[in-house]
Design an enzyme around this catalytic site. Structure first.
Site, PDB file in Angstrom:
ATOM      1  CG  ASN A 289      -1.886  -1.159   1.182  1.00  0.00           C
ATOM      2  OD1 ASN A 289      -2.018  -1.815   0.143  1.00  0.00           O
ATOM      3  ND2 ASN A 289      -2.536  -1.442   2.288  1.00  0.00           N
TER       4      ASN A 289
ATOM      5  N   GLY B 231      -5.266  -8.978   3.294  1.00  0.00           N
ATOM      6  CA  GLY B 231      -5.898  -8.055   2.354  1.00  0.00           C
ATOM      7  C   GLY B 231      -5.176  -7.879   1.036  1.00  0.00           C
TER       8      GLY B 231
ATOM      9  CB  CYS C 168      13.171  15.373  -9.351  1.00  0.00           C
ATOM     10  SG  CYS C 168      13.699  16.218 -10.840  1.00  0.00           S
TER      11      CYS C 168
ATOM     12  CG  HIS D 169       3.932  -1.693  -4.816  1.00  0.00           C
ATOM     13  ND1 HIS D 169       2.771  -2.418  -4.907  1.00  0.00           N
ATOM     14  CD2 HIS D 169       4.917  -2.514  -5.271  1.00  0.00           C
ATOM     15  CE1 HIS D 169       3.041  -3.633  -5.397  1.00  0.00           C
ATOM     16  NE2 HIS D 169       4.340  -3.714  -5.612  1.00  0.00           N
TER      17      HIS D 169
END
Ligand code: OAD
Length: 247
Positions: free
Chosen positions: A103, A189, A128, A120
């Site tokens: 998440n 989950g 940048c 992630h």
């Protein structure tokens, strides 16, 4: 789901010293944040896999920017739920404990989890596209155009991992090493279909850990779970915690 399953989860955790919680979008569902595949994988008619890519950002940066801005607005309004809170409280219970998450919403940290690996990336980081400089930013909504980097002037992008991009090496190495050595891997989950993250479940199972899946539905790797708790994490994890606390 019956109470025996909760009891088996409690028993596995009671004798565990090293525990890793591997989480996905479902852990934030009860905080009101949509899962990826639950929503049919669609956002405004676009498949998520088509919006969350470097190619999409190159072709239509404003569309991708708007997608992430909406996610930031939702995530900023969301509060951690009892699943995040239970997973945070367990850091005081086990000698070795870590949360590894796919998440990007920051809700584990919001619940007080200290040792969180974000495989992630994070909605709250901007990077940048020119010099790679990263900075934290919690404003939402963001300006309609991607801001310019203060160092080099190139456009900034969300600090998340897009499809087709490599995961951050250090995060993957730390997650692998924790998972290889854990006694229990909680898989909470996640549909466990996105690799390389999902490979952590295979790694834990191959190394002999007890895998406990917490999910109303069977994930793609449910066959590796020794214990399956079928229901919402915000209800079931507190039940497991109560069983553990009960001695
Ligand atoms: P998914 O949307 O694929 O899966 C969410 C899972 O949560 C499903 O298995 C649901 O059954 C389960 N679920 C729903 N409500 C729940 C609840 N209350 N308690 C417990 N489980 C519940 O999300 P992820 O597995 O996180 O990647 O997806 C993995 C990756 O694919 C994401 O990190 C993202 C995505 O596309 C990138 O953006 C790179």
């Amino acid at each position: 789901m019956n109470q025996d399953d909760v009891g088996r989860a409690v028993a596995a955790l009671r004798s565990a010293r090293r525990v890793v919680a591997f989480t996905g979008a479902g852990v934030s569902a009860e905080s009101g944040l949509a899962t990826f595949r639950g929503a049919g994988g669609l956002w405004e008619g676009h498949r998520v896999e088509e919006v969350a890519t470097p190619e999409a950002f190159a072709a239509d940066p404003l569309l991708v920017w708007r997608f992430y801005d909406q996610r930031r607005v939702h995530a900023l309004a969301a509060r951690p739920n009892p699943a995040h809170e239970t997973l945070s409280a367990w850091q005081e219970r086990f000698p070795s404990y870590m949360v590894v998450t796919q998440n990007v919403d920051g809700l584990h940290q919001g619940a007080g989890s200290r040792d969180v690996i974000e495989l992630h990336g994070s909605l709250w980081r901007l990077r940048c596209t020119g010099c790679g400089r990263e900075r934290d930013d919690r404003t939402a909504p963001l300006p309609a155009l991607p801001p310019r980097c203060a160092a080099c002037g190139a456009a900034e992008r969300p600090g998340v991992v897009w499809f087709g991009e490599a995961l951050p090496t250090e995060a993957v190495m730390a997650a692998k090493s924790a998972v290889e050595r854990c006694d229990v891997l909680l898989v909470v989950g996640t549909s466990a279909v996105v690799y390389p993250a999902a490979a952590l479940v295979e790694l834990a199972a191959a190394a002999g850990a007890t895998v406990i899946e917490v999910n109303p539905e069977a994930s793609a790797l449910a066959h590796l779970a020794g214990v399956a708790l079928r229901g919402p994490a915000g209800r079931l994890l507190p039940q497991v915690a109560a069983g553990l606390a009960g001695g």
